[in-house]
Design a protein around this motif. Structure first.
Motif, PDB file in Angstrom:
ATOM      1  N   MET A   1       0.848  -1.208   0.000  1.00 19.60           N
ATOM      2  CA  MET A   1       0.000   0.000   0.000  1.00 19.60           C
ATOM      3  C   MET A   1       0.876   1.248   0.000  1.00 19.60           C
ATOM      4  O   MET A   1       1.777   1.383   0.795  1.00 19.60           O
ATOM      5  N   SER A   2       0.578   2.148  -0.918  1.00 19.95           N
ATOM      6  CA  SER A   2       1.385   3.358  -1.030  1.00 19.95           C
ATOM      7  C   SER A   2       1.105   4.317   0.125  1.00 19.95           C
ATOM      8  O   SER A   2      -0.023   4.478   0.560  1.00 19.95           O
ATOM      9  N   LEU A   3       2.160   4.968   0.591  1.00 17.56           N
ATOM     10  CA  LEU A   3       2.027   5.973   1.637  1.00 17.56           C
ATOM     11  C   LEU A   3       1.991   7.374   1.034  1.00 17.56           C
ATOM     12  O   LEU A   3       1.944   8.354   1.758  1.00 17.56           O
ATOM     13  N   ILE A   4       2.031   7.471  -0.278  1.00 13.79           N
ATOM     14  CA  ILE A   4       2.055   8.772  -0.942  1.00 13.79           C
ATOM     15  C   ILE A   4       0.617   9.257  -1.148  1.00 13.79           C
ATOM     16  O   ILE A   4      -0.208   8.542  -1.704  1.00 13.79           O
ATOM     17  N   PRO A   5       0.270  10.463  -0.691  1.00 19.42           N
ATOM     18  CA  PRO A   5      -1.105  10.968  -0.836  1.00 19.42           C
ATOM     19  C   PRO A   5      -1.531  11.004  -2.299  1.00 19.42           C
ATOM     20  O   PRO A   5      -0.723  11.277  -3.192  1.00 19.42           O
ATOM     21  N   LYS A   6      -2.824  10.762  -2.526  1.00 20.71           N
ATOM     22  CA  LYS A   6      -3.347  10.711  -3.889  1.00 20.71           C
ATOM     23  C   LYS A   6      -3.143  12.029  -4.626  1.00 20.71           C
ATOM     24  O   LYS A   6      -2.846  12.043  -5.822  1.00 20.71           O
ATOM     25  N   GLU A   7      -3.286  13.150  -3.905  1.00 20.95           N
ATOM     26  CA  GLU A   7      -3.124  14.447  -4.585  1.00 20.95           C
ATOM     27  C   GLU A   7      -1.692  14.640  -5.085  1.00 20.95           C
ATOM     28  O   GLU A   7      -1.463  15.269  -6.127  1.00 20.95           O
ATOM     29  N   ILE A   8      -0.716  14.049  -4.366  1.00 18.60           N
ATOM     30  CA  ILE A   8       0.677  14.122  -4.813  1.00 18.60           C
ATOM     31  C   ILE A   8       0.867  13.245  -6.048  1.00 18.60           C
ATOM     32  O   ILE A   8       1.523  13.643  -7.019  1.00 18.60           O
ATOM     33  N   VAL A   9       0.277  12.045  -6.005  1.00 17.47           N
ATOM     34  CA  VAL A   9       0.359  11.135  -7.156  1.00 17.47           C
ATOM     35  C   VAL A   9      -0.231  11.799  -8.392  1.00 17.47           C
ATOM     36  O   VAL A   9       0.365  11.777  -9.481  1.00 17.47           O
ATOM     37  N   ASP A  10      -1.414  12.424  -8.241  1.00 12.22           N
ATOM     38  CA  ASP A  10      -2.067  13.091  -9.377  1.00 12.22           C
ATOM     39  C   ASP A  10      -1.206  14.241  -9.896  1.00 12.22           C
ATOM     40  O   ASP A  10      -1.108  14.459 -11.119  1.00 12.22           O
ATOM     41  N   GLN A  11      -0.580  14.972  -8.990  1.00 16.52           N
ATOM     42  CA  GLN A  11       0.269  16.097  -9.394  1.00 16.52           C
ATOM     43  C   GLN A  11       1.489  15.607 -10.176  1.00 16.52           C
ATOM     44  O   GLN A  11       1.870  16.205 -11.194  1.00 16.52           O
ATOM     45  N   VAL A  12       2.089  14.502  -9.725  1.00 17.11           N
ATOM     46  CA  VAL A  12       3.251  13.943 -10.408  1.00 17.11           C
ATOM     47  C   VAL A  12       2.873  13.481 -11.813  1.00 17.11           C
ATOM     48  O   VAL A  12       3.560  13.788 -12.794  1.00 17.11           O
ATOM     49  N   ILE A  13       1.756  12.762 -11.910  1.00 21.19           N
ATOM     50  CA  ILE A  13       1.312  12.241 -13.214  1.00 21.19           C
ATOM     51  C   ILE A  13       1.011  13.397 -14.168  1.00 21.19           C
ATOM     52  O   ILE A  13       1.346  13.345 -15.354  1.00 21.19           O
ATOM     53  N   ALA A  14       0.382  14.463 -13.635  1.00 23.92           N
ATOM     54  CA  ALA A  14       0.021  15.603 -14.488  1.00 23.92           C
ATOM     55  C   ALA A  14       1.256  16.353 -14.964  1.00 23.92           C
ATOM     56  O   ALA A  14       1.287  16.864 -16.089  1.00 23.92           O
ATOM     57  N   GLN A  15       2.290  16.410 -14.144  1.00 22.70           N
ATOM     58  CA  GLN A  15       3.466  17.226 -14.477  1.00 22.70           C
ATOM     59  C   GLN A  15       4.511  16.449 -15.280  1.00 22.70           C
ATOM     60  O   GLN A  15       5.308  17.050 -16.006  1.00 22.70           O
ATOM     61  N   ALA A  16       4.533  15.129 -15.153  1.00 22.24           N
ATOM     62  CA  ALA A  16       5.565  14.328 -15.827  1.00 22.24           C
ATOM     63  C   ALA A  16       5.412  14.407 -17.340  1.00 22.24           C
ATOM     64  O   ALA A  16       4.357  14.073 -17.886  1.00 22.24           O
ATOM     65  N   ASP A  17       6.447  14.862 -18.010  1.00 23.03           N
ATOM     66  CA  ASP A  17       6.472  14.955 -19.470  1.00 23.03           C
ATOM     67  C   ASP A  17       7.080  13.667 -20.015  1.00 23.03           C
ATOM     68  O   ASP A  17       8.239  13.360 -19.743  1.00 23.03           O
ATOM     69  N   ILE A  18       6.304  12.913 -20.789  1.00 24.48           N
ATOM     70  CA  ILE A  18       6.748  11.600 -21.252  1.00 24.48           C
ATOM     71  C   ILE A  18       8.032  11.692 -22.073  1.00 24.48           C
ATOM     72  O   ILE A  18       8.911  10.842 -21.965  1.00 24.48           O
ATOM     73  N   THR A  19       8.179  12.757 -22.866  1.00 19.30           N
ATOM     74  CA  THR A  19       9.379  12.917 -23.691  1.00 19.30           C
ATOM     75  C   THR A  19      10.612  13.142 -22.818  1.00 19.30           C
ATOM     76  O   THR A  19      11.674  12.577 -23.072  1.00 19.30           O
ATOM     77  N   GLU A  20      10.466  13.970 -21.790  1.00 19.54           N
ATOM     78  CA  GLU A  20      11.581  14.225 -20.883  1.00 19.54           C
ATOM     79  C   GLU A  20      11.960  12.974 -20.103  1.00 19.54           C
ATOM     80  O   GLU A  20      13.140  12.664 -19.927  1.00 19.54           O
ATOM     81  N   VAL A  21      10.945  12.255 -19.617  1.00 18.48           N
ATOM     82  CA  VAL A  21      11.200  11.067 -18.796  1.00 18.48           C
ATOM     83  C   VAL A  21      11.889   9.987 -19.614  1.00 18.48           C
ATOM     84  O   VAL A  21      12.926   9.437 -19.214  1.00 18.48           O
ATOM     85  N   VAL A  22      11.338   9.677 -20.776  1.00 19.61           N
ATOM     86  CA  VAL A  22      11.932   8.635 -21.627  1.00 19.61           C
ATOM     87  C   VAL A  22      13.283   9.107 -22.162  1.00 19.61           C
ATOM     88  O   VAL A  22      14.222   8.322 -22.300  1.00 19.61           O
ATOM     89  N   GLY A  23      13.391  10.418 -22.446  1.00 21.03           N
ATOM     90  CA  GLY A  23      14.630  10.974 -22.984  1.00 21.03           C
ATOM     91  C   GLY A  23      15.809  10.865 -22.044  1.00 21.03           C
ATOM     92  O   GLY A  23      16.961  10.970 -22.468  1.00 21.03           O
ATOM     93  N   ASP A  24      15.545  10.626 -20.756  1.00 22.73           N
ATOM     94  CA  ASP A  24      16.634  10.410 -19.803  1.00 22.73           C
ATOM     95  C   ASP A  24      17.290   9.041 -20.009  1.00 22.73           C
ATOM     96  O   ASP A  24      18.381   8.792 -19.496  1.00 22.73           O
ATOM     97  N   PHE A  25      16.622   8.164 -20.739  1.00 24.43           N
ATOM     98  CA  PHE A  25      17.100   6.788 -20.872  1.00 24.43           C
ATOM     99  C   PHE A  25      17.460   6.402 -22.305  1.00 24.43           C
ATOM    100  O   PHE A  25      18.275   5.511 -22.519  1.00 24.43           O
ATOM    101  N   VAL A  26      16.845   7.042 -23.277  1.00 25.06           N
ATOM    102  CA  VAL A  26      17.148   6.738 -24.677  1.00 25.06           C
ATOM    103  C   VAL A  26      17.194   8.036 -25.468  1.00 25.06           C
ATOM    104  O   VAL A  26      16.645   9.054 -25.054  1.00 25.06           O
ATOM    105  N   SER A  27      17.838   7.982 -26.620  1.00 25.70           N
ATOM    106  CA  SER A  27      17.938   9.154 -27.485  1.00 25.70           C
ATOM    107  C   SER A  27      16.771   9.133 -28.473  1.00 25.70           C
ATOM    108  O   SER A  27      16.708   8.280 -29.364  1.00 25.70           O
ATOM    109  N   LEU A  28      15.831  10.064 -28.305  1.00 28.45           N
ATOM    110  CA  LEU A  28      14.627  10.106 -29.131  1.00 28.45           C
ATOM    111  C   LEU A  28      14.829  10.973 -30.368  1.00 28.45           C
ATOM    112  O   LEU A  28      15.491  12.006 -30.305  1.00 28.45           O
ATOM    113  N   LYS A  29      14.246  10.532 -31.477  1.00 27.93           N
ATOM    114  CA  LYS A  29      14.279  11.319 -32.709  1.00 27.93           C
ATOM    115  C   LYS A  29      12.868  11.488 -33.242  1.00 27.93           C
ATOM    116  O   LYS A  29      12.088  10.531 -33.282  1.00 27.93           O
TER     117      LYS A  29
END
Length: 638
Positions: A1-29
């Motif tokens: 069970m997660s101890l992270i409040p739901k509002e924090i989880v929602d904020q993280v999901i809303a702010q996370a940019d998929i291109t930036e996140v994936v771009g940390d691991f692979v070179s996107l073109k």
């Protein structure tokens, strides 16, 4: 069970940019509307990994991995949902309330997550000891002597382990961390009699990070010059999170520079990385004294196809490590080499000549690996025909590792000039090696029979099962509902209104699509339209992955068609037709299955009246089946 409040989880999901996140691991073109790369989850040469910035999802059309930014971190890290949220929260500066950091949290996580948590605690503990403990001055003096600044020490999270038997272990246990994870991570050693002690004592600590920046292990250097029994450097043992063959020291700090400069500098030791990084050469990593592995090379290839190996001035050491570079060639990367004056290594040389002169030296002295190896062996074999023949074979063996035929041809020509030998002779030697390699591979797969056995008849390809075919049609319905729920059709109805109305009496049979369809219906009953976020952020991983796959298209229409004034209609241009066909196909297939089921029931019926009733029902179904087939333009119903 997660101890992270739901509002924090929602904020993280809303702010996370998929291109930036994936771009940390692979070179996107960029290609079309989406971004593409070779998949980080399986080995491939042609990119099949797609990222949609607009929809916030990724999908690999090779291995099937799909999801949002959180799912990507879970997949690439092999970790749970809470740890993925914590990673993204840290990346985007979102603070998780302090009271949520319960020491008992580790007990609720998987073994792997617990090892990450314990390793992170140890890294912070060693940093604190370096800065705040009186013994830490010993480590600080050493690091200062090596020319490292406070900024470099902080960025690489360097620390110090006290010269005491159980400092880390006692502190961790008191803080609520479990001994089993301290032991599993190699931080604590437990003897047979139950006594325990710290693995690292009286050493400068170099945390080893994975590509996402999480601490997975440690390298440690002793500062006791009179201790001949202990090794100079001591590393963490292998664990569930630390595999030496899949980790490179400094990669987390270097990956952005590697991508920007399209180059990776490879050195041997921790201090080489730290000194070069501090000198402005940030695209530098170290294999930490181990032989370069395929896993490490694949890590580098995510960010660049170019590697420059920086060798110490020791000629014997250079020759000993040359074979390891053949693996880089074999995997298709470009390799260059820089050597330093005798007695110098990258760390000592940059300290000696300064940052500017060092960078200039790299530019002036870099040469491709094959030319370097050819010159090295040619110089040693000068005047000795036997040595020259051996040298040529060594060089040809390296060239043979290069998968690109054009590159091989160029290197054969260069090699022939340096050795003053006909190019065709080198090619003949390559062909000979290639043939021997194939024969050896055949022998290793087993002895050849004395006679050729009769070839077995090729089995016909098995037709798709009814369930598989039905699954395909149900998938198409859900795909259209997810992508075009509110698109208006010709009759004034939206896609979702039309399809759900037409399929009111049809029951889906594939559990995953039953679940997805029910979720869509629930959203519509609430008066809201289903959006991609509803599904790619859904708690059930199966729903997240399937929805992401349905929302991403593998192919896009090339802009070149428009340039040549050739109009290619998009699916949205023919949505009324496509929606009707998708509904008809599913109805047609369902009726076909109903006929099969009713025929099976008929075989069990013994009462004549019931038989007549059953046959009449089957006849009516057959009529409907033919009508649907006619509407679809199917001449031969199967």
């Amino acid at each position: 069970m997660s101890l992270i409040p739901k509002e924090i989880v929602d904020q993280v999901i809303a702010q996370a940019d998929i291109t930036e996140v994936v771009g940390d691991f692979v070179s996107l073109k960029k290609k079309g509307q989406n971004m593409w790369a070779c998949c980080p989850f399986h080995h491939e040469k042609s990119p099949s990994f797609s990222v949609s910035p607009a929809k916030g999802i990724y999908k690999c059309f090779g291995c099937g991995k799909a999801g949002n930014a959180v799912q990507f971190i879970m997949d690439v890290e092999g970790t749970g949902f809470p740890e993925a949220i914590k990673y993204l929260a840290k990346k985007y500066g979102i603070e998780i309330p302090e009271e949520q950091h319960d020491p008992e949290y580790a007990r609720e996580q998987s073994e792997r997550d617990s090892l990450f948590i314990v390793s992170d605690f140890a890294a912070k503990h060693f940093q604190q000891r370096l800065i705040a403990h009186e013994q830490g001055s010993i480590g600080q003096s050493y690091l200062k002597q090596r020319g490292l600044s406070a900024g470099t020490i902080k960025r690489f999270e360097l620390g110090y382990s006290l010269d005491e038997w159980t400092d880390l272990t006692d502190t961790a246990l008191k803080a609520g961390y479990k001994q089993q994870y301290l032991e599993a991570s190699g931080l604590t050693i437990v003897k047979e009699d139950g006594k325990k002690y710290d693995r690292f004592r009286g050493r400068v600590m170099f945390p080893i990070h994975n590509v996402s920046g999480r601490v997975v292990g440690f390298g440690a250097r002793t500062l006791k010059s009179n201790d001949k029994k202990s090794p100079k450097y001591l590393n963490s043992p292998e664990s569930d999170i630390y595999h030496k063959s899949h980790v490179l020291y400094g990669l987390f700090q270097a990956k952005q520079a590697m991508r920007m400069q399209d180059m990776c500098y490879m050195v041997e030791g921790y201090l080489d990385v730290l000194s070069l990084h501090q000198g402005g050469i940030e695209n530098v990593v170290a294999s930490s004294g181990t032989s370069l592995t395929e896993g490490q090379i694949k890590l580098i290839s995510r960010y660049t196809q170019n590697i420059t190996v920086l060798y110490d001035g020791d000629a014997a050491g250079i020759k000993a490590s040359l074979r390891g570079i053949d693996l880089i060639l074999e995997l298709g990367l470009n390799v260059s080499v820089v050597t330093f004056p005798a007695g110098e290594d990258p760390d000592s040389y940059i300290q000696k000549v300064g940052d500017t002169a060092f960078k200039a030296y790299l530019q002036e002295h870099a040469q491709d690996f094959i030319s370097f190896k050819t010159s090295l062996y040619a110089k040693e074999a000068a005047g000795n025909p036997v040595k020259k023949a051996e040298a040529i074979k060594e060089v040809v063996a390296s060239i043979s590792k290069i998968p690109d035929a054009i590159k091989r041809t160029v290197f054969f020509r260069s090699c022939s000039l340096i050795f003053d030998i006909d190019e065709q002779v080198l090619i003949s030697e390559y062909n000979k090696m290639h043939l021997q390699g194939r024969q050896q591979q055949q022998r290793s797969s087993g002895p050849e029979p004395d006679f050729a056995p009769p070839m077995p008849e090729e089995e016909p390809e098995k037709p798709a099962s009814d369930a598989d075919v039905l699954k395909r049609y149900e998938r198409e319905i859900v795909r259209m509902l997810l992508n075009y729920p509110n698109r208006m059709l010709d009759d004034g109805l939206t896609t979702s209104q039309y399809m759900l109305e037409q399929l009111e009496d049809i029951e889906f049979r594939t559990p995953l699509y039953v679940h997805l369809l029910n979720l869509i219906k629930e959203k519509l009953k609430e008066g809201a339209l289903p959006t991609s976020e509803d599904f790619v952020n859904y708690p059930d991983q199966r729903i997240r992955e399937e929805a992401s796959g349905l929302l991403l298209e593998k192919y896009e229409i090339s802009k070149g068609w428009e340039t040549h004034h050739i109009f290619v209609p998009h699916e949205t241009d023919q949505l009324p037709y496509g929606s009707e066909r998708a509904v008809l196909r599913l109805k047609w297939r369902n009726v076909e299955l109903m006929i099969k089921e009713e025929v099976e029931k008929l075989r069990l019926v013994t009462d004549p009246q019931e038989q007549i009733h059953q046959m009449t029902f089957i006849r009516n179904l057959s009529t409907l089946y033919k009508q649907l087939g006619d509407m679809l333009g199917i001449v031969v119903n199967r």
